[in-house]
Design a protein around this motif. Structure first.
Motif, PDB file in Angstrom:
ATOM      1  N   ARG A 151      43.908  37.790  -5.367  1.00  0.00           N
ATOM      2  CA  ARG A 151      44.733  36.517  -6.095  1.00  0.00           C
ATOM      3  C   ARG A 151      45.226  37.609  -7.046  1.00  0.00           C
ATOM      4  NH1 ARG A 151      40.030  35.321 -10.409  1.00  0.00           N
ATOM      5  NH2 ARG A 151      40.661  37.556 -10.952  1.00  0.00           N
ATOM      6  N   ASP A 152      45.850  38.870  -8.247  1.00  0.00           N
ATOM      7  CA  ASP A 152      47.138  39.848  -8.347  1.00  0.00           C
ATOM      8  C   ASP A 152      47.738  39.729  -8.124  1.00  0.00           C
ATOM      9  OD1 ASP A 152      45.020  39.041 -10.310  1.00  0.00           O
ATOM     10  OD2 ASP A 152      43.900  41.176 -10.789  1.00  0.00           O
ATOM     11  N   ALA A 192      49.174  35.912  -6.621  1.00  0.00           N
ATOM     12  CA  ALA A 192      50.506  35.764  -8.353  1.00  0.00           C
ATOM     13  C   ALA A 192      51.285  35.920  -8.185  1.00  0.00           C
ATOM     14  CB  ALA A 192      49.062  35.569  -9.657  1.00  0.00           C
TER      15      ALA A 192
END
Length: 252
Positions: free
Chosen positions: A39-40, A43
């Motif tokens: 997820r990081d 992003a």
């Protein structure tokens, strides 16, 4: 890692992202270091997680990353050169680094039965072996030996004596030749467990046939970790390859 503009790049986004990640692995991360979660990373680079996952899977396939049970995705060490084709022909188990895990009599898979020339319901001696290098498992193997190749086996073998007796009888034969085929595959559940990998992880599958008396006397299927191993053929093949050299070769 810095961000990069991917929208204007004509090649697939995941492939360009893989190149960016590959450079970051060399400059910003140490071997064994855990990458940020998906997820990081998604992003940070402004991409969908599916695109990121494709890039990570490609890097794992190329041996730059490892997925470790209960840990996550880590930076992989350089691949180890693993000799699979000695310069002088030798029977499996004669002088190699394999460790016997177990031995049973069982019907061989159809593809192996075809290689051996055995009947579809004929049981063969099946030896499971493991190979460990630098303290970690790098390969799992199934060696198939038809009863006709080792007719001198005692009838009352104990489980512990089964594999050594099969190998001893096999080594008494004159090895006339051998051949191998290598292909990319996915780890099955039993091999993945033995190799400390996740099911479906990329592996290199080496299928070997051993000949004597004008026939196939034995066959083996060796499953190597694709993220860890660089297969070499012949005693002079174990040279080191850096990531830079790998990238140059792929680009040529």
């Amino acid at each position: 890692m810095g961000t990069t503009q991917l929208e204007s790049v004509p090649e697939p986004k995941y492939w360009h992202l893989k190149t960016v990640l590959n450079d970051a692995l060399d400059s910003e991360f140490e071997v064994g270091e855990i990458l940020p979660n998906e997820r990081d990373l998604a992003a940070r680079f402004g991409v969908a997680r599916a695109t990121l996952r494709q890039a990570l899977e490609q890097l794992e396939l190329e041996g730059r990353l490892q997925r470790r049970r209960g840990v996550g995705t880590t930076v992989a060490p350089p691949r180890m050169g693993v000799a699979v084709g000695p310069s002088a022909n030798s029977w499996p188990g004669a002088r190699d680094a394999w460790e016997t895990v177990g031995c049973v009599e069982a019907v061989a898979p159809a593809a192996i039965a075809a290689l051996l020339g055995t009947g579809p319901d004929e049981a063969v001696h099946t030896i499971r072996r493991a190979r460990v290098m630098r303290g970690q498992p790098v390969a799992a193997e199934l060696l198939y030996v038809p009863p006709a190749s080792v007719p001198g086996l005692p009838a009352d073998l104990s489980p512990a004596a089964h594999a050594p007796a099969v190998l001893r009888e096999l080594h008494a034969l004159e090895l006339e030749g051998e051949d191998r085929a290598v292909e990319l595959g996915s780890a099955r559940a039993d091999d993945a467990k033995q190799l400390d990998r996740l099911p479906g992880a990329p592996v290199l599958v080496v299928t070997s046939r051993y000949y004597t008396g004008g026939r196939v006397a034995a066959a083996s299927v060796s499953t190597y970790r694709a993220d860890t191993c660089r297969l070499t053929f012949g005693d002079a093949g174990a040279f080191e390859v850096t990531h830079h050299q790998q990238d140059t070769r792929q680009a040529s």
